[in-house]
Enzyme design. Structure first.
Site, PDB file in Angstrom:
ATOM      1  N   ASN A  87     -11.725  -4.288 -12.861  1.00  0.00           N
ATOM      2  CA  ASN A  87     -11.772  -5.167 -11.684  1.00  0.00           C
ATOM      3  C   ASN A  87     -11.482  -4.297 -10.455  1.00  0.00           C
ATOM      4  O   ASN A  87     -10.343  -3.901 -10.234  1.00  0.00           O
ATOM      5  CB  ASN A  87     -10.713  -6.268 -11.841  1.00  0.00           C
ATOM      6  CG  ASN A  87     -10.562  -7.097 -10.570  1.00  0.00           C
ATOM      7  OD1 ASN A  87     -11.428  -7.078  -9.699  1.00  0.00           O
ATOM      8  ND2 ASN A  87      -9.461  -7.830 -10.473  1.00  0.00           N
ATOM      9  N   TRP A  88     -12.531  -4.029  -9.698  1.00  0.00           N
ATOM     10  CA  TRP A  88     -12.367  -3.116  -8.558  1.00  0.00           C
ATOM     11  C   TRP A  88     -11.728  -3.806  -7.354  1.00  0.00           C
ATOM     12  O   TRP A  88     -11.440  -3.161  -6.349  1.00  0.00           O
ATOM     13  CB  TRP A  88     -13.727  -2.523  -8.175  1.00  0.00           C
ATOM     14  CG  TRP A  88     -14.342  -1.661  -9.238  1.00  0.00           C
ATOM     15  CD1 TRP A  88     -13.792  -1.331 -10.450  1.00  0.00           C
ATOM     16  CD2 TRP A  88     -15.624  -1.014  -9.200  1.00  0.00           C
ATOM     17  NE1 TRP A  88     -14.651  -0.527 -11.156  1.00  0.00           N
ATOM     18  CE2 TRP A  88     -15.788  -0.314 -10.419  1.00  0.00           C
ATOM     19  CE3 TRP A  88     -16.660  -0.966  -8.259  1.00  0.00           C
ATOM     20  CZ2 TRP A  88     -16.941   0.427 -10.714  1.00  0.00           C
ATOM     21  CZ3 TRP A  88     -17.809  -0.229  -8.551  1.00  0.00           C
ATOM     22  CH2 TRP A  88     -17.935   0.462  -9.757  1.00  0.00           C
ATOM     23  N   LYS A  89     -11.518  -5.089  -7.423  1.00  0.00           N
ATOM     24  CA  LYS A  89     -10.910  -5.860  -6.323  1.00  0.00           C
ATOM     25  C   LYS A  89     -11.618  -5.534  -5.006  1.00  0.00           C
ATOM     26  O   LYS A  89     -12.807  -5.259  -5.004  1.00  0.00           O
ATOM     27  CB  LYS A  89      -9.409  -5.602  -6.260  1.00  0.00           C
ATOM     28  CG  LYS A  89      -8.721  -5.697  -7.622  1.00  0.00           C
ATOM     29  CD  LYS A  89      -7.233  -5.773  -7.506  1.00  0.00           C
ATOM     30  CE  LYS A  89      -6.608  -5.712  -8.884  1.00  0.00           C
ATOM     31  NZ  LYS A  89      -5.236  -6.097  -8.927  1.00  0.00           N
ATOM     32  N   HIS A 144      -8.745 -15.312 -11.431  1.00  0.00           N
ATOM     33  CA  HIS A 144      -7.821 -14.173 -11.312  1.00  0.00           C
ATOM     34  C   HIS A 144      -6.612 -14.634 -10.500  1.00  0.00           C
ATOM     35  O   HIS A 144      -6.742 -15.404  -9.550  1.00  0.00           O
ATOM     36  CB  HIS A 144      -8.519 -12.991 -10.625  1.00  0.00           C
ATOM     37  CG  HIS A 144      -7.721 -11.729 -10.700  1.00  0.00           C
ATOM     38  ND1 HIS A 144      -6.636 -11.494  -9.889  1.00  0.00           N
ATOM     39  CD2 HIS A 144      -7.822 -10.650 -11.524  1.00  0.00           C
ATOM     40  CE1 HIS A 144      -6.115 -10.313 -10.204  1.00  0.00           C
ATOM     41  NE2 HIS A 144      -6.811  -9.781 -11.188  1.00  0.00           N
ATOM     42  N   GLU A 174      -4.996 -13.351  -8.271  1.00  0.00           N
ATOM     43  CA  GLU A 174      -5.076 -13.095  -6.823  1.00  0.00           C
ATOM     44  C   GLU A 174      -5.949 -14.123  -6.110  1.00  0.00           C
ATOM     45  O   GLU A 174      -6.033 -14.119  -4.875  1.00  0.00           O
ATOM     46  CB  GLU A 174      -5.591 -11.657  -6.589  1.00  0.00           C
ATOM     47  CG  GLU A 174      -4.524 -10.639  -6.976  1.00  0.00           C
ATOM     48  CD  GLU A 174      -5.050  -9.251  -7.265  1.00  0.00           C
ATOM     49  OE1 GLU A 174      -6.224  -8.974  -6.990  1.00  0.00           O
ATOM     50  OE2 GLU A 174      -4.265  -8.440  -7.790  1.00  0.00           O
ATOM     51  N   GLU A 222      -2.998 -12.250 -18.051  1.00  0.00           N
ATOM     52  CA  GLU A 222      -2.538 -11.347 -17.004  1.00  0.00           C
ATOM     53  C   GLU A 222      -1.235 -11.879 -16.392  1.00  0.00           C
ATOM     54  O   GLU A 222      -1.276 -12.663 -15.434  1.00  0.00           O
ATOM     55  CB  GLU A 222      -3.593 -11.224 -15.913  1.00  0.00           C
ATOM     56  CG  GLU A 222      -4.894 -10.604 -16.386  1.00  0.00           C
ATOM     57  CD  GLU A 222      -5.559  -9.821 -15.262  1.00  0.00           C
ATOM     58  OE1 GLU A 222      -5.863  -8.660 -15.472  1.00  0.00           O
ATOM     59  OE2 GLU A 222      -5.724 -10.374 -14.162  1.00  0.00           O
ATOM     60  N   GLY A 276      -0.753  -4.745 -10.852  1.00  0.00           N
ATOM     61  CA  GLY A 276      -0.641  -3.823  -9.724  1.00  0.00           C
ATOM     62  C   GLY A 276       0.785  -3.371  -9.440  1.00  0.00           C
ATOM     63  O   GLY A 276       1.055  -2.792  -8.398  1.00  0.00           O
ATOM     64  N   SER A 329      -1.325  -3.516 -15.220  1.00  0.00           N
ATOM     65  CA  SER A 329      -0.886  -2.116 -15.253  1.00  0.00           C
ATOM     66  C   SER A 329      -1.290  -1.383 -16.537  1.00  0.00           C
ATOM     67  O   SER A 329      -0.533  -0.557 -17.051  1.00  0.00           O
ATOM     68  CB  SER A 329       0.626  -2.030 -15.012  1.00  0.00           C
ATOM     69  OG  SER A 329       0.944  -2.588 -13.738  1.00  0.00           O
ATOM     70  N   GLY A 334      -7.184  -3.127 -13.183  1.00  0.00           N
ATOM     71  CA  GLY A 334      -7.397  -2.946 -11.751  1.00  0.00           C
ATOM     72  C   GLY A 334      -7.319  -1.479 -11.377  1.00  0.00           C
ATOM     73  O   GLY A 334      -8.305  -0.743 -11.425  1.00  0.00           O
ATOM     74  N   GLY A 335      -6.116  -1.018 -11.029  1.00  0.00           N
ATOM     75  CA  GLY A 335      -5.918   0.332 -10.498  1.00  0.00           C
ATOM     76  C   GLY A 335      -6.580   1.442 -11.301  1.00  0.00           C
ATOM     77  O   GLY A 335      -7.282   2.292 -10.731  1.00  0.00           O
TER      78      GLY A 335
HETATM   79  C1  PEP Z   1      -6.202  -6.763 -12.408  1.00  0.00           C
HETATM   80  O1  PEP Z   1      -6.737  -6.513 -11.345  1.00  0.00           O
HETATM   81  O2  PEP Z   1      -6.608  -7.719 -13.061  1.00  0.00           O
HETATM   82  C2  PEP Z   1      -5.113  -5.914 -12.874  1.00  0.00           C
HETATM   83  C3  PEP Z   1      -4.581  -6.165 -14.044  1.00  0.00           C
HETATM   84  O3  PEP Z   1      -4.677  -4.901 -12.042  1.00  0.00           O
HETATM   85  P1  PEP Z   1      -3.784  -3.616 -12.455  1.00  0.00           P
HETATM   86  O4  PEP Z   1      -4.440  -3.005 -13.675  1.00  0.00           O
HETATM   87  O5  PEP Z   1      -3.843  -2.701 -11.272  1.00  0.00           O
HETATM   88  O6  PEP Z   1      -2.421  -4.112 -12.757  1.00  0.00           O
END
Ligand code: PEP
Length: 271
Positions: free
Chosen positions: A9-11, A95, A97, A182, A188, A228, A249-250
């Site tokens: 997920n590049w957000k 998600h 967010e 999640e 994040g 994470s 994400g990251g």
């Molecule tokens: C996400 O964006 O769904 C996520 C889990 O981010 P991260 O891996 O950065 O925690």
């Protein structure tokens, strides 16, 4: 045997040029995997660029959000049909967010402004149904806030989210659904959920699906963990019975680290 999935997920990162570069990198390091599904989810404006990069590779593309109507006066929104025609196979729904946690912007914590987009359990369900009706595969996200975990309400919150998400979705449709657990406090933050606990909640998600749609649907459903996930913790997570992959994400923003995650997913299929 459920096929593992690694989804990035590049957000709200990567303009079109950066998205092309990253997608080309992912195709190079992960483009020909056989035993795992690989998904990248760029921003809406980078979808057509990324579609060209992943074409003829094993990398599939997903969008990060959709609106449930097909077309009309919905300024700023994008429909499932539009995502499909841009080359998407998947779409994230709900998600954290995008889930609303606050009544108004003023109530939002300054550090948590991402939580003002307002998705609810009901709109997440509408989005998932619209995705399925158009031929897209929804990746439905769920998970508890830190305060909910601290209050001992994790299971109650997650079960309610799963039941609401499945409303009016048939057992047949579920072949095209993925769930992602999640925990919001792990996204994040660098704070990964303990593997045994992540596995327990993913198992609870599976048991909840079984209660709604039967054992076979639950057994076949792919349940991802997100929060994470990194190359140094992915192996332990992928070894868990109820964890079929990651929503990342990251660590998905660099082709090398995402490639390592994909390789771990591929390896878990053999193990
Ligand atoms: C996400 O964006 O769904 C996520 C889990 O981010 P991260 O891996 O950065 O925690």
């Amino acid at each position: 045997m459920r096929k593992p999935v690694m989804a990035g997920n590049w957000k709200m990162n990567c303009d079109s040029d950066e998205a092309r570069e990253l997608a080309d990198g992912v195709v190079a390091v992960a483009g020909q995997v056989e035993a795992a599904d690989v998904i990248v989810c760029p921003t809406a404006v980078a979808l057509t660029t990324v579609a060209a990069s992943v074409k003829n590779s094993k990398v599939a593309m997903g969008a990060q959000n959709l609106f449930w109507e097909a077309d009309g006066a919905y300024t700023g929104e994008v429909s499932a049909q539009m995502l499909l025609s841009a080359g998407c196979e998947y779409v994230l729904c709900g998600h954290s967010e995008r889930r609303g946690r606050f009544g108004t912007l003023d109530e939002a914590d300054a550090d948590d402004l991402a939580a003002v987009f307002g998705d609810t359990d009901a709109t997440v369900n509408r989005k998932a149904r619209a995705a399925l009706a158009a031929g897209l595969k929804p990746v439905i996200c769920c998970g508890e806030l830190l305060a909910e975990r601290q209050a001992g309400n994790t299971d109650e919150v997650v079960v309610a989210q799963i039941k609401a998400a499945l409303c009016c979705i048939s057992a047949e449709d579920c072949a095209n659904v993925i769930f992602a657990y999640e925990p919001v406090w792990a996204i994040g933050t660098g704070e990964v959920c303990d593997g045994d606990e992540a596995n327990r909640v993913c198992g609870l998600i599976r048991a909840t699906i079984a209660g709604v749609l039967g054992d076979q649907v639950a057994e076949d459903m792919r349940v991802l963990y997100g929060g994470s996930v990194k190359p140094d913790n992915v192996e332990g997570l992928m070894a868990m019975e109820h964890i079929d992959g990651g929503l990342v994400g990251g660590a998905s923003l660099k082709a090398d680290s995402f490639g390592d995650l994909v390789k771990a997913a591929e390896a878990s299929a053999a193990g």
